[in-house]
Write a protein that holds these residues in place. Structure first.
Motif, PDB file in Angstrom:
ATOM      1  N   PRO A 140       0.839  -1.186   0.012  1.00  0.00           N
ATOM      2  CA  PRO A 140      -0.039   0.035   0.014  1.00  0.00           C
ATOM      3  C   PRO A 140       0.885   1.208   0.010  1.00  0.00           C
ATOM      4  O   PRO A 140       2.054   1.283   0.732  1.00  0.00           O
ATOM      5  CB  PRO A 140      -0.662   0.001   1.235  1.00  0.00           C
ATOM      6  N   MET A 141       0.339   2.435  -0.571  1.00  0.00           N
ATOM      7  CA  MET A 141       0.874   3.583  -0.638  1.00  0.00           C
ATOM      8  C   MET A 141       1.028   4.304   0.487  1.00  0.00           C
ATOM      9  O   MET A 141       0.221   3.854   1.524  1.00  0.00           O
ATOM     10  CB  MET A 141       0.586   4.389  -1.724  1.00  0.00           C
ATOM     11  N   ASP A 142       2.265   5.157   0.882  1.00  0.00           N
ATOM     12  CA  ASP A 142       2.151   5.925   2.021  1.00  0.00           C
ATOM     13  C   ASP A 142       1.085   6.754   2.333  1.00  0.00           C
ATOM     14  O   ASP A 142       0.443   7.309   1.366  1.00  0.00           O
ATOM     15  CB  ASP A 142       3.647   6.486   2.118  1.00  0.00           C
ATOM     16  N   PRO A 143       0.656   7.088   3.266  1.00  0.00           N
ATOM     17  CA  PRO A 143      -0.478   8.021   3.822  1.00  0.00           C
ATOM     18  C   PRO A 143      -0.234   9.326   2.859  1.00  0.00           C
ATOM     19  O   PRO A 143       0.957   9.900   3.127  1.00  0.00           O
ATOM     20  CB  PRO A 143      -0.663   8.305   5.343  1.00  0.00           C
ATOM     21  N   VAL A 144      -1.167  10.071   2.405  1.00  0.00           N
ATOM     22  CA  VAL A 144      -0.888  11.351   1.827  1.00  0.00           C
ATOM     23  C   VAL A 144      -1.218  12.486   2.831  1.00  0.00           C
ATOM     24  O   VAL A 144      -2.029  12.589   3.813  1.00  0.00           O
ATOM     25  CB  VAL A 144      -2.060  11.666   0.854  1.00  0.00           C
ATOM     26  N   ILE A 145      -0.024  13.246   3.076  1.00  0.00           N
ATOM     27  CA  ILE A 145      -0.035  14.263   3.847  1.00  0.00           C
ATOM     28  C   ILE A 145       0.092  15.772   3.242  1.00  0.00           C
ATOM     29  O   ILE A 145       0.939  15.784   2.246  1.00  0.00           O
ATOM     30  CB  ILE A 145       1.439  14.172   4.848  1.00  0.00           C
TER      31      ILE A 145
END
Length: 359
Positions: free
Chosen positions: A273-278
């Motif tokens: 999974p991609m990293d959380p968007v900040i």
């Protein structure tokens, strides 16, 4: 040489006391107070006004004076933005600030609301010239009728008004020649007015093409290869149009998923999974910087120019967009638009023969 740095530090750290009797300082404070009160009134007014009844914000000139007003209001928005609870309230504050700027610089703001004010597609200057051409053609028709022997009172009265202020009498022997000269002069005027319309139209076309070349070259080349068609026939029935597009957009549809979806799901199980968007304020600033200043706005009527000018809102927008992303929910303000239907061909009666373009 040794004492000079100490003297410089003492001069820099010495507090400067401004005389309150200075006319320039007092005038500047009064001007800032006027801006603050105007901002307060505009924000309060915007909060109590529905989106569809908001005034239409004009495009202001990018002058030093206008930019100075925007910079002066920018720090005043901190107090309002810190108390903002969601994106809708932030949008209302920014629109109120933009409205305050327009009022301070004296820009003309439409108060009729964007829902009721339908502007004509024909410019005002062209309508005026076309009205002159229509009146001149009507006058030519009556002059020709009088020259051919029609002596009805309305015709005679129009001919006398046409020669008002001259020494021409309707009973003089050479009245036929005078009528011919008058008709020729009116025809020359009509030709000159028509040429003026063509020149204006060509200049407007060149301007729009140059602007489109800077923003979207692909669209420009497509328009040159395949000119846009404007429907000349009768418009489609309103109820049929609403029913057709509502059937595409509003009614829920149950899709039958094929067996290939299960294969794709099994293949995707091993994907990291991609990293959380900040979302950061720099992300907001970069997105706003690349956006055109006066691109057509959505329901809120707020142009990108104001998001660029009021930089203190970037941190608030980043935080509130992050909350919306985490909650997987956006207010209807950002998901609803005004759709304009552009005809595909000359058959404009069929609702399916239109391109929907949503602002």
């Amino acid at each position: 040489m040794v004492e000079q740095p100490a003297n410089v530090d003492a001069a820099v750290n010495t507090p400067v006391v401004v005389d309150s009797n200075d006319d320039g300082t007092v005038a500047q404070e009064l001007e800032l107070e006027h801006m603050r009160s105007t901002l307060e009134e505009a924000i309060v007014e915007t909060r109590s006004t529905p989106l569809e009844n908001r005034p239409r914000l004009p495009r202001i000139a990018l002058s030093k004076r206008n930019r100075a007003v925007v910079r002066a209001l920018n720090p005043m928005l901190v107090t309002y933005l810190e108390a903002s609870r969601d994106l809708c309230e932030t949008d209302s504050i920014l629109f109120g600030a933009a409205l305050a700027v327009c009022r301070i610089i004296g820009a003309k703001v439409s108060t009729a609301g964007r829902a009721t004010g339908h502007s004509s597609a024909i410019p005002a200057w062209r309508r005026r010239i076309e009205e002159r051409i229509a009146k001149a053609r009507a006058l030519i028709g009556r002059l020709i009728c009088f020259r051919s022997g029609n002596n009805r009172p309305r015709i005679v009265r129009t001919v006398r008004m046409a020669f008002a202020g001259t020494n021409v009498s309707l009973s003089q022997p050479d009245i036929t020649q005078k009528l011919t000269e008058r008709i020729d002069a009116l025809k020359q005027r009509i030709a000159a007015w028509g040429k003026r319309i063509r020149q204006y139209t060509e200049r407007s076309t060149r301007f729009n093409q140059n602007r489109l070349f800077q923003s979207d070259q692909k669209r420009l080349y497509e328009s040159l290869e395949r000119p846009m068609v404007s429907g000349t026939g009768p418009a489609p029935n309103r109820a049929d149009t609403v029913a057709f597009w509502r059937g595409l957009w509003s009614e829920p549809v149950n899709h039958n998923e094929g067996p290939w979806t299960e294969v794709v799901a099994r293949q995707c199980t091993g994907i990291t999974p991609m990293d959380p968007v900040i979302i950061t304020p720099d992300d907001v600033a970069e997105a706003v910087r690349r956006a055109p200043n006066w691109k057509s706005p959505g329901l809120d009527g707020l142009h990108h120019y104001w998001l660029k000018g009021f930089m203190v809102c970037h941190a608030v927008l980043a935080r509130q967009f992050q909350e919306a992303l985490n909650q997987k929910s956006l207010p209807s303000l950002f998901t609803t638009g005004i759709t304009h239907l552009v005809p595909k061909d000359q058959d404009a009666t069929d609702p399916s023969k239109y391109h929907p373009i949503t602002c």
